[in-house]
Scaffold this motif. Structure first.
Motif, PDB file in Angstrom:
ATOM      1  N   THR A  95       0.872  -1.172   0.000  1.00 47.83           N
ATOM      2  CA  THR A  95       0.000   0.000   0.000  1.00 47.83           C
ATOM      3  C   THR A  95       0.904   1.216   0.000  1.00 47.83           C
ATOM      4  OG1 THR A  95      -1.785  -1.120   1.192  1.00 47.83           O
ATOM      5  CG2 THR A  95      -1.754   1.281   1.263  1.00 47.83           C
ATOM      6  N   VAL A  96       0.732   2.068  -1.004  1.00 43.39           N
ATOM      7  CA  VAL A  96       1.625   3.212  -1.177  1.00 43.39           C
ATOM      8  C   VAL A  96       0.833   4.510  -1.204  1.00 43.39           C
ATOM      9  CG1 VAL A  96       3.300   1.828  -2.454  1.00 43.39           C
ATOM     10  CG2 VAL A  96       1.538   3.080  -3.699  1.00 43.39           C
ATOM     11  N   ALA A  97       1.491   5.579  -0.785  1.00 40.82           N
ATOM     12  CA  ALA A  97       0.893   6.915  -0.850  1.00 40.82           C
ATOM     13  C   ALA A  97       1.049   7.426  -2.272  1.00 40.82           C
ATOM     14  CB  ALA A  97       1.566   7.841   0.148  1.00 40.82           C
ATOM     15  N   SER A  98      -0.014   7.307  -3.045  1.00 40.79           N
ATOM     16  CA  SER A  98       0.034   7.736  -4.441  1.00 40.79           C
ATOM     17  C   SER A  98      -1.380   7.937  -4.963  1.00 40.79           C
ATOM     18  CB  SER A  98       0.765   6.705  -5.303  1.00 40.79           C
ATOM     19  OG  SER A  98       0.682   7.051  -6.676  1.00 40.79           O
ATOM     20  N   PRO A  99      -1.626   9.001  -5.722  1.00 40.85           N
ATOM     21  CA  PRO A  99      -2.938   9.198  -6.333  1.00 40.85           C
ATOM     22  C   PRO A  99      -3.120   8.360  -7.592  1.00 40.85           C
ATOM     23  CG  PRO A  99      -1.518  10.997  -6.942  1.00 40.85           C
ATOM     24  CD  PRO A  99      -0.718  10.133  -6.003  1.00 40.85           C
ATOM     25  N   ASN A 100      -2.059   7.679  -8.007  1.00 39.06           N
ATOM     26  CA  ASN A 100      -2.100   6.877  -9.229  1.00 39.06           C
ATOM     27  C   ASN A 100      -2.403   5.424  -8.916  1.00 39.06           C
ATOM     28  OD1 ASN A 100      -1.254   9.184 -10.712  1.00 39.06           O
ATOM     29  ND2 ASN A 100       0.865   8.742 -10.169  1.00 39.06           N
ATOM     30  N   ALA A 101      -3.135   4.793  -9.806  1.00 40.19           N
ATOM     31  CA  ALA A 101      -3.439   3.368  -9.668  1.00 40.19           C
ATOM     32  C   ALA A 101      -3.562   2.756 -11.061  1.00 40.19           C
ATOM     33  CB  ALA A 101      -4.729   3.157  -8.885  1.00 40.19           C
ATOM     34  N   ALA A 102      -3.311   1.465 -11.133  1.00 41.90           N
ATOM     35  CA  ALA A 102      -3.383   0.767 -12.411  1.00 41.90           C
ATOM     36  C   ALA A 102      -4.788   0.221 -12.636  1.00 41.90           C
ATOM     37  CB  ALA A 102      -2.365  -0.369 -12.444  1.00 41.90           C
ATOM     38  N   LEU A 183      -4.287   6.604  -1.225  1.00 38.93           N
ATOM     39  CA  LEU A 183      -3.438   5.419  -1.238  1.00 38.93           C
ATOM     40  C   LEU A 183      -3.909   4.452  -2.311  1.00 38.93           C
ATOM     41  CD1 LEU A 183      -3.531   4.734   2.624  1.00 38.93           C
ATOM     42  CD2 LEU A 183      -1.873   6.154   1.413  1.00 38.93           C
ATOM     43  N   THR A 184      -3.015   3.599  -2.739  1.00 35.24           N
ATOM     44  CA  THR A 184      -3.374   2.518  -3.641  1.00 35.24           C
ATOM     45  C   THR A 184      -2.601   1.270  -3.246  1.00 35.24           C
ATOM     46  OG1 THR A 184      -3.605   1.849  -5.964  1.00 35.24           O
ATOM     47  CG2 THR A 184      -1.605   3.027  -5.375  1.00 35.24           C
ATOM     48  N   THR A 185      -3.188   0.114  -3.492  1.00 34.61           N
ATOM     49  CA  THR A 185      -2.569  -1.162  -3.128  1.00 34.61           C
ATOM     50  C   THR A 185      -2.429  -2.037  -4.369  1.00 34.61           C
ATOM     51  OG1 THR A 185      -3.511  -1.093  -0.906  1.00 34.61           O
ATOM     52  CG2 THR A 185      -2.768  -3.233  -1.701  1.00 34.61           C
ATOM     53  N   ALA A 186      -1.250  -2.600  -4.552  1.00 33.57           N
ATOM     54  CA  ALA A 186      -1.011  -3.465  -5.703  1.00 33.57           C
ATOM     55  C   ALA A 186       0.159  -4.392  -5.404  1.00 33.57           C
ATOM     56  CB  ALA A 186      -0.729  -2.645  -6.958  1.00 33.57           C
ATOM     57  N   ARG A 187       0.292  -5.402  -6.217  1.00 35.40           N
ATOM     58  CA  ARG A 187       1.371  -6.377  -6.059  1.00 35.40           C
ATOM     59  C   ARG A 187       2.675  -5.796  -6.589  1.00 35.40           C
ATOM     60  NH1 ARG A 187       3.324 -10.421  -9.461  1.00 35.40           N
ATOM     61  NH2 ARG A 187       4.280 -12.215  -8.395  1.00 35.40           N
ATOM     62  N   VAL A 188       3.736  -5.961  -5.813  1.00 34.97           N
ATOM     63  CA  VAL A 188       5.061  -5.476  -6.219  1.00 34.97           C
ATOM     64  C   VAL A 188       5.633  -6.426  -7.269  1.00 34.97           C
ATOM     65  CG1 VAL A 188       7.397  -4.918  -5.474  1.00 34.97           C
ATOM     66  CG2 VAL A 188       5.461  -4.432  -3.966  1.00 34.97           C
ATOM     67  N   THR A 189       5.955  -5.884  -8.437  1.00 36.77           N
ATOM     68  CA  THR A 189       6.469  -6.696  -9.534  1.00 36.77           C
ATOM     69  C   THR A 189       7.946  -6.464  -9.826  1.00 36.77           C
ATOM     70  OG1 THR A 189       5.641  -5.006 -11.075  1.00 36.77           O
ATOM     71  CG2 THR A 189       4.221  -6.910 -10.643  1.00 36.77           C
ATOM     72  N   SER A 210      10.137   5.262  -0.277  1.00 36.19           N
ATOM     73  CA  SER A 210       9.663   6.011   0.877  1.00 36.19           C
ATOM     74  C   SER A 210       8.148   6.205   0.864  1.00 36.19           C
ATOM     75  CB  SER A 210      10.350   7.376   0.939  1.00 36.19           C
ATOM     76  OG  SER A 210      10.149   8.105  -0.256  1.00 36.19           O
ATOM     77  N   SER A 211       7.496   5.929  -0.274  1.00 37.13           N
ATOM     78  CA  SER A 211       6.040   6.080  -0.367  1.00 37.13           C
ATOM     79  C   SER A 211       5.291   4.858   0.151  1.00 37.13           C
ATOM     80  CB  SER A 211       5.629   6.335  -1.823  1.00 37.13           C
ATOM     81  OG  SER A 211       6.185   7.532  -2.323  1.00 37.13           O
ATOM     82  N   VAL A 212       6.000   3.753   0.375  1.00 38.59           N
ATOM     83  CA  VAL A 212       5.355   2.535   0.828  1.00 38.59           C
ATOM     84  C   VAL A 212       4.901   2.704   2.275  1.00 38.59           C
ATOM     85  CG1 VAL A 212       5.634   0.063   1.249  1.00 38.59           C
ATOM     86  CG2 VAL A 212       6.706   1.114  -0.743  1.00 38.59           C
ATOM     87  N   ARG A 213       3.589   2.508   2.496  1.00 34.21           N
ATOM     88  CA  ARG A 213       3.016   2.657   3.833  1.00 34.21           C
ATOM     89  C   ARG A 213       2.915   1.312   4.565  1.00 34.21           C
ATOM     90  NH1 ARG A 213      -0.161   7.298   4.496  1.00 34.21           N
ATOM     91  NH2 ARG A 213       0.948   9.063   3.551  1.00 34.21           N
ATOM     92  N   SER A 214       2.608   0.259   3.827  1.00 34.23           N
ATOM     93  CA  SER A 214       2.485  -1.069   4.457  1.00 34.23           C
ATOM     94  C   SER A 214       2.734  -2.149   3.424  1.00 34.23           C
ATOM     95  CB  SER A 214       1.090  -1.240   5.092  1.00 34.23           C
ATOM     96  OG  SER A 214       0.081  -1.220   4.089  1.00 34.23           O
ATOM     97  N   LEU A 215       2.997  -3.352   3.940  1.00 30.15           N
ATOM     98  CA  LEU A 215       3.333  -4.482   3.069  1.00 30.15           C
ATOM     99  C   LEU A 215       2.720  -5.745   3.663  1.00 30.15           C
ATOM    100  CD1 LEU A 215       5.255  -4.861   0.533  1.00 30.15           C
ATOM    101  CD2 LEU A 215       6.941  -5.729   2.151  1.00 30.15           C
ATOM    102  N   ARG A 216       2.222  -6.627   2.802  1.00 36.92           N
ATOM    103  CA  ARG A 216       1.650  -7.867   3.276  1.00 36.92           C
ATOM    104  C   ARG A 216       1.811  -8.940   2.207  1.00 36.92           C
ATOM    105  NH1 ARG A 216      -4.844  -6.394   3.065  1.00 36.92           N
ATOM    106  NH2 ARG A 216      -5.037  -6.278   0.783  1.00 36.92           N
ATOM    107  N   GLU A 217       1.658 -10.190   2.606  1.00 33.45           N
ATOM    108  CA  GLU A 217       1.736 -11.289   1.659  1.00 33.45           C
ATOM    109  C   GLU A 217       0.589 -11.189   0.655  1.00 33.45           C
ATOM    110  OE1 GLU A 217       4.096 -13.416   1.331  1.00 33.45           O
ATOM    111  OE2 GLU A 217       5.212 -12.925   3.169  1.00 33.45           O
TER     112      GLU A 217
END
Length: 221
Positions: A95-102, A183-189, A210-217
């Motif tokens: 989950t990253v602090a960003s107004p952009n999403a795919a 925020l937006t959440t997506a899989r890290v590629t 530095s924009s990453v707010r959280s990480l999960r499986e």
């Protein structure tokens, strides 16, 4: 992250130049001191106070250079640590602090956080060229809200997959503009180490580490 690589490079160059300058100046100082000591009148010796002050000044500069060297080492260690941690992000959901999403397969999702109740909230979705694709009435209550978009424009046509930007216009009870976190959440590629800061890739979206707010499986609830 402050820009680690740029800082490290700057400190490295500054420290190297300072060391060379100090060595040259100190050698010249000792040469002049020696010549003056040789030429002094035994019956009227030179005042040593100025020489002592010069030595103290050189010592202070040397200590500052050593401090910069230590800071440079810490920055390098921090950069290596950040790179190592970023590699472990691949395959996880961030989950990253960003107004952009795919927009993928006709679906995109954002989360926005209203700091307080608003008198009205307008959600605007724009494409990569800044053109407005569609608008919605957003939530007006304070707190966290999830927004899902089906990829349709104002005319009901399905747009192409890609990166889209959410903008939120809202004012509080006093009429002051509000700035909700988006925020937006997506899989890290993937991750990229080539720039001044580690960049994380999320299905075509590139954000700073530095924009990453959280990480999960991936797939975890």
């Amino acid at each position: 992250m402050s820009e680690i690589d740029a800082l490290g490079s700057a400190f490295g160059s500054q420290t190297a130049n300072s060391q060379a300058s100090l060595a040259n100046n100190f050698e010249m100082f000792l040469t002049l001191l020696t010549e003056q000591m040789k030429a002094q009148d035994p019956l009227n010796p030179l005042d040593s106070t100025e020489f002592v002050n010069q030595l103290v000044n050189f010592s202070s500069v040397e200590q500052e250079i050593r401090s910069n060297q230590n800071l440079e080492s810490l920055i390098s260690i921090q950069a290596a640590s950040a790179q190592g941690a970023a590699v472990g992000f691949i395959g996880r959901e961030a989950t990253v602090a960003s107004p952009n999403a795919a927009l993928e397969d006709g679906s995109a999702e954002w989360t926005y956080i209203m700091p307080e109740d608003s008198e009205g909230t307008l959600v605007t979705i724009k494409d990569s060229s800044g053109r407005t694709v569609t608008t919605f009435e957003g939530e007006s209550t304070a707190g966290t809200h999830v927004f899902e978009w089906n990829g349709e424009d104002l005319s009901g046509n399905t747009v192409e997959d890609g990166i889209y930007t959410m903008e939120i216009s809202a004012v509080n009870a006093d009429g002051d503009p509000m700035q909700p976190d988006i925020l937006t959440t997506a899989r890290v590629t993937g991750v990229d180490f080539s720039g001044s800061e580690v960049v994380v890739e999320l299905n075509g979206l590139f954000v700073r580490l530095s924009s990453v707010r959280s990480l999960r499986e991936a797939g975890a609830v």
